[in-house]
Scaffold this motif. Structure first.
Motif, mmCIF file in Angstrom:
data_model
loop_
_atom_site.group_PDB
_atom_site.id
_atom_site.type_symbol
_atom_site.label_atom_id
_atom_site.label_comp_id
_atom_site.label_asym_id
_atom_site.label_seq_id
_atom_site.Cartn_x
_atom_site.Cartn_y
_atom_site.Cartn_z
ATOM 1 N N ASP A 1 26.467 -29.469 -38.918
ATOM 2 C CA ASP A 1 26.199 -29.666 -37.505
ATOM 3 C C ASP A 1 26.351 -28.333 -36.776
ATOM 4 O OD1 ASP A 1 25.659 -30.911 -35.089
ATOM 5 O OD2 ASP A 1 27.791 -31.284 -34.690
ATOM 6 N N ALA A 2 25.779 -27.288 -37.357
ATOM 7 C CA ALA A 2 25.938 -25.953 -36.791
ATOM 8 C C ALA A 2 24.851 -25.668 -35.764
ATOM 9 C CB ALA A 2 25.869 -24.907 -37.900
ATOM 10 N N ALA A 3 25.081 -24.626 -35.002
ATOM 11 C CA ALA A 3 24.128 -24.243 -33.968
ATOM 12 C C ALA A 3 22.883 -23.604 -34.576
ATOM 13 C CB ALA A 3 24.794 -23.269 -33.011
ATOM 14 N N THR A 4 21.776 -23.677 -33.834
ATOM 15 C CA THR A 4 20.539 -22.987 -34.197
ATOM 16 C C THR A 4 20.434 -21.718 -33.347
ATOM 17 O OG1 THR A 4 19.487 -25.106 -34.639
ATOM 18 C CG2 THR A 4 18.016 -23.225 -34.300
ATOM 19 N N HIS A 5 19.976 -20.651 -33.973
ATOM 20 C CA HIS A 5 19.801 -19.385 -33.246
ATOM 21 C C HIS A 5 18.323 -19.172 -32.991
ATOM 22 C CE1 HIS A 5 23.987 -18.522 -34.214
ATOM 23 N NE2 HIS A 5 23.702 -18.932 -35.441
ATOM 24 N N ILE A 6 17.960 -19.065 -31.713
ATOM 25 C CA ILE A 6 16.562 -18.872 -31.328
ATOM 26 C C ILE A 6 16.451 -17.495 -30.685
ATOM 27 C CG2 ILE A 6 14.704 -19.679 -29.820
ATOM 28 C CD1 ILE A 6 16.112 -22.501 -30.026
ATOM 29 N N GLY B 1 18.977 -5.948 -25.556
ATOM 30 C CA GLY B 1 18.032 -4.963 -25.040
ATOM 31 C C GLY B 1 16.663 -5.118 -25.667
ATOM 32 N N ALA B 2 16.618 -5.466 -26.935
ATOM 33 C CA ALA B 2 15.333 -5.667 -27.629
ATOM 34 C C ALA B 2 15.023 -7.155 -27.765
ATOM 35 C CB ALA B 2 15.371 -5.014 -28.997
ATOM 36 N N THR B 3 16.064 -7.945 -28.027
ATOM 37 C CA THR B 3 15.849 -9.384 -28.221
ATOM 38 C C THR B 3 16.917 -10.186 -27.474
ATOM 39 O OG1 THR B 3 17.206 -9.408 -30.215
ATOM 40 C CG2 THR B 3 14.838 -9.107 -30.542
ATOM 41 N N ILE B 4 16.524 -11.381 -27.108
ATOM 42 C CA ILE B 4 17.484 -12.338 -26.540
ATOM 43 C C ILE B 4 17.690 -13.440 -27.570
ATOM 44 C CG2 ILE B 4 17.971 -13.978 -24.686
ATOM 45 C CD1 ILE B 4 15.888 -12.528 -22.994
ATOM 46 N N THR B 5 18.942 -13.752 -27.858
ATOM 47 C CA THR B 5 19.225 -14.843 -28.788
ATOM 48 C C THR B 5 19.918 -15.983 -28.052
ATOM 49 O OG1 THR B 5 19.372 -13.329 -30.662
ATOM 50 C CG2 THR B 5 20.422 -15.478 -30.922
ATOM 51 N N PHE B 6 19.348 -17.163 -28.202
ATOM 52 C CA PHE B 6 19.949 -18.388 -27.662
ATOM 53 C C PHE B 6 20.637 -19.103 -28.820
ATOM 54 C CE2 PHE B 6 17.683 -18.560 -23.573
ATOM 55 C CZ PHE B 6 16.651 -17.681 -23.812
ATOM 56 N N THR B 7 21.912 -19.355 -28.684
ATOM 57 C CA THR B 7 22.629 -20.120 -29.700
ATOM 58 C C THR B 7 22.851 -21.514 -29.138
ATOM 59 O OG1 THR B 7 23.670 -18.117 -30.513
ATOM 60 C CG2 THR B 7 24.723 -20.198 -31.110
ATOM 61 N N THR B 8 22.266 -22.500 -29.793
ATOM 62 C CA THR B 8 22.212 -23.823 -29.161
ATOM 63 C C THR B 8 22.315 -24.961 -30.167
ATOM 64 O OG1 THR B 8 20.845 -25.268 -27.773
ATOM 65 C CG2 THR B 8 19.667 -23.841 -29.301
ATOM 66 N N ARG B 9 22.808 -26.082 -29.710
ATOM 67 C CA ARG B 9 22.757 -27.312 -30.507
ATOM 68 C C ARG B 9 21.635 -28.221 -30.030
ATOM 69 N NH1 ARG B 9 27.311 -27.620 -33.647
ATOM 70 N NH2 ARG B 9 28.703 -25.910 -33.132
ATOM 71 N N ASP B 10 20.839 -27.710 -29.102
ATOM 72 C CA ASP B 10 19.722 -28.483 -28.560
ATOM 73 C C ASP B 10 18.458 -27.615 -28.601
ATOM 74 O OD1 ASP B 10 17.998 -30.120 -27.240
ATOM 75 O OD2 ASP B 10 19.162 -30.235 -25.377
ATOM 76 N N LEU C 1 7.462 -16.841 -25.741
ATOM 77 C CA LEU C 1 7.814 -17.036 -27.150
ATOM 78 C C LEU C 1 7.507 -15.802 -28.013
ATOM 79 C CD1 LEU C 1 6.688 -20.748 -27.683
ATOM 80 C CD2 LEU C 1 9.013 -19.865 -27.694
ATOM 81 N N ASN C 2 7.200 -14.686 -27.360
ATOM 82 C CA ASN C 2 6.885 -13.468 -28.118
ATOM 83 C C ASN C 2 8.020 -13.119 -29.075
ATOM 84 O OD1 ASN C 2 5.998 -13.641 -25.349
ATOM 85 N ND2 ASN C 2 4.837 -11.772 -25.724
ATOM 86 N N GLY C 3 7.651 -12.845 -30.310
ATOM 87 C CA GLY C 3 8.647 -12.413 -31.305
ATOM 88 C C GLY C 3 9.582 -13.534 -31.737
ATOM 89 N N LEU C 4 9.141 -14.776 -31.531
ATOM 90 C CA LEU C 4 10.034 -15.928 -31.796
ATOM 91 C C LEU C 4 10.543 -15.962 -33.240
ATOM 92 C CD1 LEU C 4 11.189 -18.765 -30.961
ATOM 93 C CD2 LEU C 4 9.057 -19.711 -31.878
ATOM 94 N N ARG C 5 11.857 -16.122 -33.361
ATOM 95 C CA ARG C 5 12.458 -16.412 -34.665
ATOM 96 C C ARG C 5 13.480 -17.526 -34.474
ATOM 97 N NH1 ARG C 5 15.358 -11.508 -36.222
ATOM 98 N NH2 ARG C 5 14.814 -10.801 -34.149
ATOM 99 N N VAL C 6 13.503 -18.444 -35.407
ATOM 100 C CA VAL C 6 14.465 -19.543 -35.333
ATOM 101 C C VAL C 6 15.257 -19.551 -36.634
ATOM 102 C CG1 VAL C 6 14.762 -22.034 -35.095
ATOM 103 C CG2 VAL C 6 12.903 -20.890 -33.870
#
Ligand SMILES: Nc1ncnc2c1ncn2[C@@H]1O[C@H](COP(=O)(O)OP(=O)(O)O)[C@@H](O)[C@H]1O
Ligand SMILES: [Mg+2]
Length: 301
Positions: A223-228, A254-263, A277-282
């Motif tokens: 039940d870990a978080a997802t990094h977007i 500065g180069a990327t924003i990471t969202f750490t989320t359970r949703d 969504l440019n450069g999107l990685r999940v």
């Protein structure tokens, strides 16, 4: 399904150092089983006890239905052992090395040549072992462990000190060996390797097995978080705050924003609506997150 290895409450200390602190597990016939843990976790000691190279202080071990200790010669032809840090006979060529190993088990040179082919060393047959690269030497040591067609193969950190390409080649070889129906027990401190190769992984730390499961089940159970992650600079600060509000932690390097989320659905939907969504990685949870959850500390091999 028959069981190849049964280990029950095995313990081993070296003086004051408790190397193996009550370890139990079973390995099924044909299974690819991994023991994963940082240096000093007790992996090598555990393996050596199962192989019959070391006596346990307590507990019991059964390998192919027999006790490996005291030294059980009936087991030797049925098991292949690659030790951590392989020692070869000096000054022999790769082929001579393998033929010599084979002859110890009554295996002829034809089989040795076939084995050289299997591990991709035919063109190095005449090369002296000290002239082989790290990856070639590892493959030769695996060939030596396999030349007599063992049912169970033990590999202690077989890809340590290999470059990425050599590691990948070796993974292919290990999959082939296992695909032939051999039981494979491998130790590693590489999370990715355990995740990729093993049917089940025992996570070991400080002499104890913390959990045993298929890698995917270990990760799913978290039940870990997802990094977007998306590229920085496309989102106004107010929009960023609105997207993250209550559903994600954010970090902008500065180069990327990471969202750490359970949703992840909410975050991804909002990012898509803002067309950022440019450069999107999940990235979902990995075994590293499992280790963190089990031990409370970051995994450091
Ligand atoms: N022959 C030995 N004598 C004394 N201590 C040892 C010996 N072998 C291993 N140890 C100690 O036992 C612990 C477990 O070691 P080991 O089984 O080699 O772990 P791993 O293979 O996971 O790195 C470590 O603290 C290590 O320093
Ligand atoms: Mg070791």
């Amino acid at each position: 399904m028959s069981v190849s290895i049964r280990v029950a409450d095995v313990r081993k200390s070296y003086g004051d150092v408790v190397a193996v602190d009550g370890v139990s597990f079973e390995v099924d016939q044909g299974e690819f089983f991994g023991i994963l843990g940082p240096n000093g976790a007790g992996k090598t000691t555990t393996l050596e006890i199962v192989e019959g190279l070391r006596e346990a202080d307590a507990g019991s071990v059964e390998l192919l239905g027999m006790s490996p200790w005291p030294r059980n010669t009936a087991l030797l032809p049925r098991m292949g052992v690659q030790l951590q840090g392989t020692a070869f006979f000096e000054r022999l060529t790769a082929r001579e090395q393998l033929v010599t190993f084979g002859s110890l088990y009554g295996v002829g040179p034809k089989k040795a040549d076939a084995m050289l082919e299997t591990v991709g060393l035919t063109d190095k047959a005449g090369t002296r072992v000290e002239k082989l690269s790290g990856g070639q030497a590892q493959r030769l040591s695996i060939a030596c462990a396999l030349v007599h067609d063992p049912e169970v193969v033990f590999l202690d950190e077989p890809t340590a000190a290999l470059d990425p390409q050599a590691r990948r080649n070796l993974w292919d070889l290990l999959r082939t060996i296992n695909g032939e129906g051999r039981t494979v027990v491998l130790t590693t401190h590489h999370m990715d390797e355990a995740e990729l190769l093993c049917d089940r992984v025992a996570i070991m730390d400080h002499g104890k097995i913390l959990k045993i499961d298929p890698p995917a089940a270990l990760v799913r159970g978290l039940d870990a978080a997802t990094h977007i992650t998306v590229d920085s600079g496309h989102l106004a600060p107010a929009d960023l705050a609105a997207i993250a509000d209550g559903v994600a932690e954010t970090e902008d390097d500065g180069a990327t924003i990471t969202f750490t989320t359970r949703d992840p659905s909410t975050v991804l939907t909002a990012l898509a609506e803002h067309r950022v969504l440019n450069g999107l990685r999940v990235r979902g949870a990995t075994l590293e997150d499992v280790f963190l959850e089990l031990t409370g500390r970051e995994y450091r091999a």
